[in-house]
Design an enzyme around this catalytic site. Structure first.
Site, PDB file in Angstrom:
ATOM      1  N   TYR A  61      31.454  56.161  41.996  1.00  0.00           N
ATOM      2  CA  TYR A  61      32.428  55.656  42.985  1.00  0.00           C
ATOM      3  C   TYR A  61      33.304  56.792  43.502  1.00  0.00           C
ATOM      4  CZ  TYR A  61      36.943  53.754  44.548  1.00  0.00           C
ATOM      5  OH  TYR A  61      38.102  53.505  45.244  1.00  0.00           O
TER       6      TYR A  61
ATOM      7  N   THR B  87      41.289  57.284  47.412  1.00  0.00           N
ATOM      8  CA  THR B  87      41.794  56.940  46.080  1.00  0.00           C
ATOM      9  C   THR B  87      42.202  58.190  45.298  1.00  0.00           C
ATOM     10  OG1 THR B  87      40.979  56.162  43.925  1.00  0.00           O
ATOM     11  CG2 THR B  87      39.326  56.909  45.443  1.00  0.00           C
ATOM     12  N   ASP B  88      43.074  58.006  44.317  1.00  0.00           N
ATOM     13  CA  ASP B  88      43.441  59.135  43.438  1.00  0.00           C
ATOM     14  C   ASP B  88      42.281  59.522  42.523  1.00  0.00           C
ATOM     15  OD1 ASP B  88      43.489  56.929  41.758  1.00  0.00           O
ATOM     16  OD2 ASP B  88      45.496  57.297  40.960  1.00  0.00           O
ATOM     17  N   GLU B  89      41.250  58.648  42.429  1.00  0.00           N
ATOM     18  CA  GLU B  89      40.168  58.916  41.477  1.00  0.00           C
ATOM     19  C   GLU B  89      39.350  60.148  41.861  1.00  0.00           C
ATOM     20  OE1 GLU B  89      38.179  55.419  39.983  1.00  0.00           O
ATOM     21  OE2 GLU B  89      39.888  54.151  40.483  1.00  0.00           O
TER      22      GLU B  89
ATOM     23  N   ASP C 218      28.238  45.947  59.640  1.00  0.00           N
ATOM     24  CA  ASP C 218      28.119  46.970  58.600  1.00  0.00           C
ATOM     25  C   ASP C 218      28.642  48.289  59.183  1.00  0.00           C
ATOM     26  OD1 ASP C 218      27.187  48.886  56.768  1.00  0.00           O
ATOM     27  OD2 ASP C 218      25.398  47.706  56.315  1.00  0.00           O
TER      28      ASP C 218
ATOM     29  N   LYS D 175      33.609  58.549  47.219  1.00  0.00           N
ATOM     30  CA  LYS D 175      34.870  58.591  47.979  1.00  0.00           C
ATOM     31  C   LYS D 175      35.249  60.047  48.285  1.00  0.00           C
ATOM     32  CE  LYS D 175      37.374  55.716  49.034  1.00  0.00           C
ATOM     33  NZ  LYS D 175      37.448  54.819  50.230  1.00  0.00           N
TER      34      LYS D 175
ATOM     35  N   SER E  49      33.975  49.404  45.898  1.00  0.00           N
ATOM     36  CA  SER E  49      35.205  49.873  45.252  1.00  0.00           C
ATOM     37  C   SER E  49      35.250  49.744  43.731  1.00  0.00           C
ATOM     38  CB  SER E  49      36.396  49.130  45.859  1.00  0.00           C
ATOM     39  OG  SER E  49      36.369  47.768  45.463  1.00  0.00           O
TER      40      SER E  49
ATOM     41  N   ASN F 232      46.031  52.948  41.580  1.00  0.00           N
ATOM     42  CA  ASN F 232      45.518  51.574  41.406  1.00  0.00           C
ATOM     43  C   ASN F 232      46.457  50.545  42.030  1.00  0.00           C
ATOM     44  OD1 ASN F 232      44.086  53.112  39.276  1.00  0.00           O
ATOM     45  ND2 ASN F 232      43.335  51.097  38.695  1.00  0.00           N
TER      46      ASN F 232
HETATM   47  P1  NAD Z   1      37.444  45.582  48.064  1.00  0.00           P
HETATM   48  O1  NAD Z   1      36.182  45.841  47.293  1.00  0.00           O
HETATM   49  O2  NAD Z   1      38.333  44.456  47.646  1.00  0.00           O
HETATM   50  O3  NAD Z   1      37.087  45.328  49.603  1.00  0.00           O
HETATM   51  C1  NAD Z   1      36.156  46.114  50.281  1.00  0.00           C
HETATM   52  C2  NAD Z   1      35.877  45.442  51.629  1.00  0.00           C
HETATM   53  O4  NAD Z   1      34.940  46.274  52.340  1.00  0.00           O
HETATM   54  C3  NAD Z   1      35.221  44.065  51.507  1.00  0.00           C
HETATM   55  O5  NAD Z   1      35.823  43.159  52.423  1.00  0.00           O
HETATM   56  C4  NAD Z   1      33.768  44.313  51.869  1.00  0.00           C
HETATM   57  O6  NAD Z   1      33.127  43.184  52.452  1.00  0.00           O
HETATM   58  C5  NAD Z   1      33.907  45.453  52.862  1.00  0.00           C
HETATM   59  N1  NAD Z   1      32.675  46.277  52.922  1.00  0.00           N
HETATM   60  C6  NAD Z   1      31.976  46.795  51.897  1.00  0.00           C
HETATM   61  N2  NAD Z   1      30.898  47.444  52.361  1.00  0.00           N
HETATM   62  C7  NAD Z   1      30.930  47.351  53.712  1.00  0.00           C
HETATM   63  C8  NAD Z   1      30.099  47.841  54.759  1.00  0.00           C
HETATM   64  N3  NAD Z   1      28.998  48.554  54.491  1.00  0.00           N
HETATM   65  N4  NAD Z   1      30.442  47.573  56.034  1.00  0.00           N
HETATM   66  C9  NAD Z   1      31.555  46.849  56.321  1.00  0.00           C
HETATM   67  N5  NAD Z   1      32.355  46.343  55.374  1.00  0.00           N
HETATM   68  C10 NAD Z   1      32.055  46.599  54.084  1.00  0.00           C
HETATM   69  O7  NAD Z   1      38.211  46.972  48.059  1.00  0.00           O
HETATM   70  P2  NAD Z   1      39.782  47.272  47.973  1.00  0.00           P
HETATM   71  O8  NAD Z   1      40.179  47.291  46.555  1.00  0.00           O
HETATM   72  O9  NAD Z   1      40.507  46.419  48.932  1.00  0.00           O
HETATM   73  O10 NAD Z   1      39.796  48.798  48.477  1.00  0.00           O
HETATM   74  C11 NAD Z   1      39.891  49.090  49.876  1.00  0.00           C
HETATM   75  C12 NAD Z   1      39.890  50.588  50.068  1.00  0.00           C
HETATM   76  O11 NAD Z   1      40.991  51.175  49.375  1.00  0.00           O
HETATM   77  C13 NAD Z   1      38.626  51.283  49.532  1.00  0.00           C
HETATM   78  O12 NAD Z   1      38.272  52.293  50.436  1.00  0.00           O
HETATM   79  C14 NAD Z   1      39.068  51.861  48.211  1.00  0.00           C
HETATM   80  O13 NAD Z   1      38.313  53.012  47.885  1.00  0.00           O
HETATM   81  C15 NAD Z   1      40.510  52.179  48.487  1.00  0.00           C
HETATM   82  N6  NAD Z   1      41.413  52.157  47.318  1.00  0.00           N
HETATM   83  C16 NAD Z   1      41.442  51.064  46.492  1.00  0.00           C
HETATM   84  C17 NAD Z   1      42.331  51.054  45.412  1.00  0.00           C
HETATM   85  C18 NAD Z   1      42.426  49.853  44.504  1.00  0.00           C
HETATM   86  O14 NAD Z   1      43.136  49.916  43.499  1.00  0.00           O
HETATM   87  N7  NAD Z   1      41.781  48.735  44.808  1.00  0.00           N
HETATM   88  C19 NAD Z   1      43.169  52.144  45.180  1.00  0.00           C
HETATM   89  C20 NAD Z   1      43.104  53.238  46.060  1.00  0.00           C
HETATM   90  C21 NAD Z   1      42.227  53.234  47.129  1.00  0.00           C
HETATM   91  P1  TYD Z   2      39.731  48.688  37.130  1.00  0.00           P
HETATM   92  O1  TYD Z   2      40.601  47.536  37.494  1.00  0.00           O
HETATM   93  O2  TYD Z   2      38.247  48.521  37.157  1.00  0.00           O
HETATM   94  O3  TYD Z   2      40.181  49.915  38.039  1.00  0.00           O
HETATM   95  P2  TYD Z   2      39.761  51.499  37.954  1.00  0.00           P
HETATM   96  O4  TYD Z   2      38.579  51.642  37.084  1.00  0.00           O
HETATM   97  O5  TYD Z   2      39.454  51.813  39.379  1.00  0.00           O
HETATM   98  O6  TYD Z   2      40.973  52.196  37.431  1.00  0.00           O
HETATM   99  O7  TYD Z   2      40.113  49.157  35.668  1.00  0.00           O
HETATM  100  C1  TYD Z   2      41.455  49.529  35.327  1.00  0.00           C
HETATM  101  C2  TYD Z   2      41.436  50.030  33.898  1.00  0.00           C
HETATM  102  O8  TYD Z   2      41.121  48.937  33.017  1.00  0.00           O
HETATM  103  C3  TYD Z   2      40.367  51.088  33.625  1.00  0.00           C
HETATM  104  O9  TYD Z   2      40.878  52.044  32.719  1.00  0.00           O
HETATM  105  C4  TYD Z   2      39.222  50.315  32.995  1.00  0.00           C
HETATM  106  C5  TYD Z   2      39.951  49.202  32.243  1.00  0.00           C
HETATM  107  N1  TYD Z   2      39.201  47.923  32.139  1.00  0.00           N
HETATM  108  C6  TYD Z   2      39.022  47.315  30.886  1.00  0.00           C
HETATM  109  O10 TYD Z   2      39.460  47.833  29.844  1.00  0.00           O
HETATM  110  N2  TYD Z   2      38.335  46.144  30.832  1.00  0.00           N
HETATM  111  C7  TYD Z   2      37.808  45.535  31.933  1.00  0.00           C
HETATM  112  O11 TYD Z   2      37.164  44.457  31.817  1.00  0.00           O
HETATM  113  C8  TYD Z   2      38.018  46.160  33.218  1.00  0.00           C
HETATM  114  C9  TYD Z   2      37.472  45.531  34.475  1.00  0.00           C
HETATM  115  C10 TYD Z   2      38.723  47.353  33.267  1.00  0.00           C
END
Ligand code: NAD
Ligand code: TYD
Length: 355
Positions: free
Chosen positions: A161, A135-137, A61, A165, A87, A190
């Site tokens: 979330y 993230t851009d969020e 962790d 972040k 995430s 995203n």
């Molecule tokens: P994900 O949810 O798929 O993976 C997260 C990973 O972190 C998992 O393997 C989980 O087991 C591990 N994890 C969670 N809590 C933990 C802890 N306490 N200790 C150790 N490991 C832990 O997430 P993702 O979509 O791959 O995103 C990865 C990173 O990129 C995140 O920091 C997220 O904020 C950032 N990000 C994601 C997106 C996106 O579109 N998915 C976009 C921009 C930034």
């Molecule tokens: P998501 O993949 O959860 O990413 P984020 O919220 O981080 O952008 O969602 C992408 C977009 O799709 C967001 O505007 C929410 C929408 N969405 C739906 O309309 N239906 C769904 O079931 C999910 C999971 C997301």
């Protein structure tokens, strides 16, 4: 030059692509995947690299300060690429505490462990790097007016979330400004592609179309997201880890804005075609449901700084990336079934003891 790098969250979606890229591209590096294996972590995402001699998995962790410090000392870690996080926005609305714990306190524990270890070395921070993936969020929501998030956009997070972040980003910058730690932060749009947990829009909908289940579109489907193929993000991380300037922020995105409803239609058309169904036949699965609370209207990234200063560019057009992605999920139904049934979690309980 040899390096010992911890990649946190390497068993998750983006992390697994980063681990794969680094393990294959840098055989002289030691890559340590530090992951707690929450519901979102799945070692099956890395089955093609787990036998490589320069790869090691540690179940831990990130909130475990003592554990991380010990691992850093033992492995003489000189770089951290930090992706571990909770995430999913919808989960953060139901359970904000878990997001504050992992995203804020976990990042702080990692920073402090890195500081303690690197401070104890004669060369201190020289040749070290703490790279935080964000993230851009954190920038909040844009109107439908063509504006873009730049590196100077004010932080205005809306969901638990993005608030967590944002807080972690501030801690990372504070460790640079206060202690001189060599940090970098990037904020990406995203991501989509293989190995994404099927609670996020794109993999969830591909799986639902395949099984002819409803496609729950939040609100009117008019929200806009800026999509980047996950391997392009991993390449950007590689570039920035090696050539980015300390204390800088880089936005990462592909200038690729799409309304949710248009993506859903593209997913239906592509999935139908690849399954040999009449194209668009499954559009009747689209179901408009209650909107997400605090649903950000639009995200859009200006990534010109990264393109200008480090020469990174996205490689894939969206239609091409979506085709590859749909094909991957259809070809990897076993992976999806395993993930959606939760079978993989039971397996890890027996394989690794939780710290
Ligand atoms: P994900 O949810 O798929 O993976 C997260 C990973 O972190 C998992 O393997 C989980 O087991 C591990 N994890 C969670 N809590 C933990 C802890 N306490 N200790 C150790 N490991 C832990 O997430 P993702 O979509 O791959 O995103 C990865 C990173 O990129 C995140 O920091 C997220 O904020 C950032 N990000 C994601 C997106 C996106 O579109 N998915 C976009 C921009 C930034
Ligand atoms: P998501 O993949 O959860 O990413 P984020 O919220 O981080 O952008 O969602 C992408 C977009 O799709 C967001 O505007 C929410 C929408 N969405 C739906 O309309 N239906 C769904 O079931 C999910 C999971 C997301």
């Amino acid at each position: 030059m040899s390096r010992n790098i911890i990649i946190t969250g390497g068993a998750g979606f983006i992390g697994s692509h980063v681990v794969r890229l680094f393990v294959n591209k840098y055989p002289e590096y030691k890559i340590i995947n530090l992951d707690k294996l929450t519901y979102a972590g799945n070692l099956a995402n890395l089955c093609d690299v787990e036998q490589k001699p320069n790869y090691k998995f540690v179940r831990m962790d990130i909130c475990d300060y003592e554990g991380v410090l010990h691992l850093m000392q033992e492995e003489q870690v000189d770089g951290i690429i930090h992706l571990a996080a909770e995430s999913h926005v919808d989960r953060s609305i139901k359970d904000p505490f878990t997001f504050a714990r992992t995203n804020v306190m976990g990042t702080l524990a990692l920073l402090q462990a890195a500081k303690t270890y690197w401070d104890s070395l004669p060369e201190k921070y020289e040749g070290k790097r703490f790279y935080h993936i964000s993230t851009d969020e954190v920038y909040g929501a844009l109107q439908m007016d063509g504006t873009l998030f730049t590196e100077d956009t004010k932080y205005q997070p809306h969901s638990p979330y993005s608030a967590a972040k944002a807080s972690s980003d501030h801690f990372v910058r504070a460790y640079h400004d206060t202690y001189g730690m060599p940090t970098i932060v990037t904020n990406c749009s995203n991501n989509y592609g293989p190995y994404q947990f099927p609670e996020k829009l794109i993999p969830l909908f591909i799986n639902n179309i395949r099984h002819r289940r409803p496609l729950p579109v939040y609100g009117k489907g008019q929200n806009v997201r800026d999509w980047l193929y996950v391997e392009d993000h991993a390449r950007a991380i590689d570039t920035i880890f090696h050539r980015g300037n300390v204390a800088e922020t880089y936005n990462i995105g592909g200038f690729n804005e799409w309304k949710n409803i248009d993506i859903v239609r593209l997913l239906v058309a592509t999935t139908d075609r690849l399954l040999g169904r009449p194209e668009g036949a499954d559009e009747d699965l689209i179901t408009y449901v209650t909107d997400r609370a605090g649903h950000d209207l639009r995200y859009a990234i200006d990534s010109r700084k990264l393109q200008r200063e480090l020469g990174w560019e996205p490689s894939l057009q969206f239609e091409e990336g979506i085709e590859k992605t749909v094909r991957w999920y259809l070809d990897n139904q076993e992976w999806l079934d395993n993930v959606t049934s939760g079978e993989y979690e039971k397996y890890y309980e027996n394989m690794y003891s939780k710290r």
